[in-house]
Motif scaffolding. Structure first.
Motif, PDB file in Angstrom:
ATOM      1  N   SER A  77       0.882  -1.288  -0.052  1.00  0.00           N
ATOM      2  CA  SER A  77       0.017   0.098   0.123  1.00  0.00           C
ATOM      3  C   SER A  77       0.854   1.321  -0.067  1.00  0.00           C
ATOM      4  O   SER A  77       0.380   2.357   0.356  1.00  0.00           O
ATOM      5  CB  SER A  77      -1.036  -0.083   1.193  1.00  0.00           C
ATOM      6  OG  SER A  77      -1.591  -1.171   1.272  1.00  0.00           O
ATOM      7  N   GLY A  78       2.084   1.090  -0.209  1.00  0.00           N
ATOM      8  CA  GLY A  78       3.098   2.431  -0.454  1.00  0.00           C
ATOM      9  C   GLY A  78       3.766   2.891   0.939  1.00  0.00           C
ATOM     10  O   GLY A  78       3.364   2.249   1.940  1.00  0.00           O
ATOM     11  N   GLN A  79       4.861   3.589   0.655  1.00  0.00           N
ATOM     12  CA  GLN A  79       5.692   4.249   1.789  1.00  0.00           C
ATOM     13  C   GLN A  79       4.797   4.552   3.105  1.00  0.00           C
ATOM     14  O   GLN A  79       5.096   4.156   4.153  1.00  0.00           O
ATOM     15  CB  GLN A  79       6.435   4.994   1.191  1.00  0.00           C
ATOM     16  CG  GLN A  79       7.661   5.441   2.388  1.00  0.00           C
ATOM     17  CD  GLN A  79       8.337   4.347   2.895  1.00  0.00           C
ATOM     18  OE1 GLN A  79       9.249   3.540   2.133  1.00  0.00           O
ATOM     19  NE2 GLN A  79       8.407   4.001   4.039  1.00  0.00           N
ATOM     20  N   GLU A  80       3.808   5.417   2.861  1.00  0.00           N
ATOM     21  CA  GLU A  80       3.034   5.874   3.810  1.00  0.00           C
ATOM     22  C   GLU A  80       2.489   4.974   4.807  1.00  0.00           C
ATOM     23  O   GLU A  80       2.359   4.915   5.976  1.00  0.00           O
ATOM     24  CB  GLU A  80       1.994   7.002   3.266  1.00  0.00           C
ATOM     25  CG  GLU A  80       1.198   7.748   4.690  1.00  0.00           C
ATOM     26  CD  GLU A  80       0.254   8.786   3.928  1.00  0.00           C
ATOM     27  OE1 GLU A  80      -0.594   9.427   4.919  1.00  0.00           O
ATOM     28  OE2 GLU A  80       0.071   9.234   2.729  1.00  0.00           O
ATOM     29  N   ALA A  81       1.739   3.882   4.093  1.00  0.00           N
ATOM     30  CA  ALA A  81       0.900   2.722   4.998  1.00  0.00           C
ATOM     31  C   ALA A  81       2.151   2.115   5.527  1.00  0.00           C
ATOM     32  O   ALA A  81       1.976   1.561   6.802  1.00  0.00           O
ATOM     33  CB  ALA A  81       0.290   1.918   4.182  1.00  0.00           C
ATOM     34  N   PHE A  82       3.474   1.899   4.947  1.00  0.00           N
ATOM     35  CA  PHE A  82       4.344   0.856   5.754  1.00  0.00           C
ATOM     36  C   PHE A  82       5.066   1.886   6.799  1.00  0.00           C
ATOM     37  O   PHE A  82       5.376   1.231   7.707  1.00  0.00           O
ATOM     38  CB  PHE A  82       5.458   0.726   4.445  1.00  0.00           C
ATOM     39  CG  PHE A  82       6.620  -0.384   4.985  1.00  0.00           C
ATOM     40  CD1 PHE A  82       5.915  -1.821   4.812  1.00  0.00           C
ATOM     41  CD2 PHE A  82       7.693  -0.136   5.533  1.00  0.00           C
ATOM     42  CE1 PHE A  82       6.790  -2.833   5.341  1.00  0.00           C
ATOM     43  CE2 PHE A  82       8.462  -1.067   6.091  1.00  0.00           C
ATOM     44  CZ  PHE A  82       7.988  -2.504   5.865  1.00  0.00           C
ATOM     45  N   ASN A  83       5.036   3.125   6.593  1.00  0.00           N
ATOM     46  CA  ASN A  83       5.489   3.926   7.591  1.00  0.00           C
ATOM     47  C   ASN A  83       4.484   3.413   8.894  1.00  0.00           C
ATOM     48  O   ASN A  83       5.242   3.544  10.377  1.00  0.00           O
ATOM     49  CB  ASN A  83       5.295   5.379   7.609  1.00  0.00           C
ATOM     50  CG  ASN A  83       6.236   5.890   6.673  1.00  0.00           C
ATOM     51  OD1 ASN A  83       7.316   5.183   6.351  1.00  0.00           O
ATOM     52  ND2 ASN A  83       6.139   7.051   5.938  1.00  0.00           N
ATOM     53  N   PRO A 128      -2.820  -3.994  -5.864  1.00  0.00           N
ATOM     54  CA  PRO A 128      -1.492  -3.478  -6.137  1.00  0.00           C
ATOM     55  C   PRO A 128      -0.617  -4.332  -4.984  1.00  0.00           C
ATOM     56  O   PRO A 128      -0.877  -5.108  -4.390  1.00  0.00           O
ATOM     57  CB  PRO A 128      -1.487  -2.182  -5.405  1.00  0.00           C
ATOM     58  CG  PRO A 128      -2.886  -2.154  -4.363  1.00  0.00           C
ATOM     59  CD  PRO A 128      -3.809  -3.224  -5.135  1.00  0.00           C
ATOM     60  N   GLY A 129       0.712  -4.499  -5.696  1.00  0.00           N
ATOM     61  CA  GLY A 129       1.730  -5.058  -5.156  1.00  0.00           C
ATOM     62  C   GLY A 129       2.881  -4.301  -4.882  1.00  0.00           C
ATOM     63  O   GLY A 129       2.667  -3.110  -4.484  1.00  0.00           O
ATOM     64  N   ALA A 130       4.079  -4.595  -4.946  1.00  0.00           N
ATOM     65  CA  ALA A 130       5.186  -3.811  -4.699  1.00  0.00           C
ATOM     66  C   ALA A 130       6.557  -4.487  -5.585  1.00  0.00           C
ATOM     67  O   ALA A 130       6.741  -5.746  -5.787  1.00  0.00           O
ATOM     68  CB  ALA A 130       5.614  -3.889  -3.435  1.00  0.00           C
ATOM     69  N   GLN A 131       6.978  -3.498  -6.122  1.00  0.00           N
ATOM     70  CA  GLN A 131       8.165  -3.991  -7.195  1.00  0.00           C
ATOM     71  C   GLN A 131       9.510  -4.525  -6.196  1.00  0.00           C
ATOM     72  O   GLN A 131       9.530  -4.029  -4.878  1.00  0.00           O
ATOM     73  CB  GLN A 131       8.735  -2.663  -7.946  1.00  0.00           C
ATOM     74  CG  GLN A 131       7.701  -2.190  -8.895  1.00  0.00           C
ATOM     75  CD  GLN A 131       7.508  -3.135 -10.290  1.00  0.00           C
ATOM     76  OE1 GLN A 131       8.197  -3.882 -10.294  1.00  0.00           O
ATOM     77  NE2 GLN A 131       6.304  -3.105 -10.425  1.00  0.00           N
TER      78      GLN A 131
END
Length: 327
Positions: free
Chosen positions: A99-105, A150-153
């Motif tokens: 879910s992107g960097q903000e969510a991973f934060n 969505p996934g992640a590269q």
């Protein structure tokens, strides 16, 4: 203080015994099928029910989580942590990475908070940390075509893994194995080799039921599964491979030769699940109960809808054969 010391000692003994015989558990989502977040009481109830499953001799004492964040919050620690402490359930932690960097934060924040808030009562129960779940699979054409989300590269995932290592450095979680969970097809894809090189273990998700380009009838399920596991081991660069998701549905549409039924789920349990446990492989079945709300299809739950302590198993969970048809 005496109670806390006793709990910590019990946790140490529990994880030591599990480590010798392989961790055994289920996958636990953060919410029910109706999107309502699971609370501490829900997780506790599920963890206790897993220990009391008829036919399993109380072996299912570990839990795999997908996220550190309580559902529908930004960075609040998931209530499964306190439930695990209360039930002495060991944990394969999950850090959601699609879910992107903000969510991973938020994942990183919740992980740090849990370490500070719960201390050794929490960290002693942690058997590993999985950064992501099927993120590499979800960027493949097959997943995109099936609406996989969505996934992640690979480069993103590498960044998240390194952020997680930084977050636990100097804490009681430093040294706990950090891995990634994905489909076997993602791990054998050479473009993801850099991710594997960064891991302490690989968590493989394998479902012969969905392998529709192969001979995937229940009669071939053991071979189909072990072919995929062996392929993952060959791609693992010498890293340990855990089986983090597998199962056979009791309800669902036919997939090529694969027929969903309680009878076939029982065969799969005996031929695959029991053989993994006999080998001492770290093993998380999918799943304890899927149909708590709604009518999911396929439905992989070993329990049907209703009270987990009251509804019977959908199929026998004992391992009665002394020899297994292994490849």
């Amino acid at each position: 203080m005496r109670l806390l010391s006793s709990l910590l000692a019990s946790a140490a003994v529990l994880t030591s015994v599990e480590a010798q015989n392989g961790y055994k558990g289920f996958n636990y989502g953060a919410f029910f099928n109706n999107q309502v977040p699971k609370k501490q009481v829900d997780f506790e109830y599920e963890f206790r029910a897993a220990r009391q499953l008829p036919g399993t001799n109380g072996q299912f004492t570990s839990a795999r989580l997908y996220s550190m964040v309580q559902w529908q919050t930004q960075n609040t620690v998931i209530e499964a942590i306190q439930a695990a402490i209360n039930t002495q359930t060991t944990l394969l932690l999950g850090m959601w990475a699609s879910s992107g960097q903000e969510a991973f934060n938020g994942e990183i924040s919740a992980l740090k908070t849990a370490i500070q808030q719960y201390g050794k009562a929490f960290t002693d129960l942690v058997v590993g940390i999985s950064v992501g779940s099927e993120d590499l699979y979800r960027i493949t054409p097959t997943s995109i075509q099936n609406g996989g989300g969505p996934g992640a590269q690979p480069a993103e995932l590498l960044n998240y893994i390194r952020q997680t290592r930084d977050a636990v450095r100097g804490t009681a979680l430093e040294g706990k194995p950090i891995g990634h969970v994905d489909t076997w097809t993602a791990f054998v894809n050479g473009s993801n080799a850099a991710v594997i090189s960064e891991l302490d273990f690989l968590g493989m998700d394998g479902y012969p039921y969905f392998q529709t380009t192969m001979a995937n009838s229940i009669e071939n399920a053991n071979r189909t599964f072990y072919d995929s596991l062996d392929a993952t081991v060959r791609a693992a660069q010498g890293k340990p491979v855990w089986v983090t998701e597998t199962g056979w549905p009791v309800i669902g549409a036919q997939q090529n030769q694969a027929v969903a039924s309680a009878e076939n789920a029982r065969i799969y349990w005996e031929d695959v699940s029991c053989s993994l446990m006999a080998k001492g492989v770290n093993f998380y079945y999918y799943m304890l109960q899927e149909a708590q709300y709604g009518n999911p299809s396929p439905d992989f739950g070993v329990k049907g809808p209703g009270d987990l302590m009251q509804v019977p198993n959908r199929f026998d969970l004992s391992c009665v054969r002394q020899s297994f048809f292994l490849v």
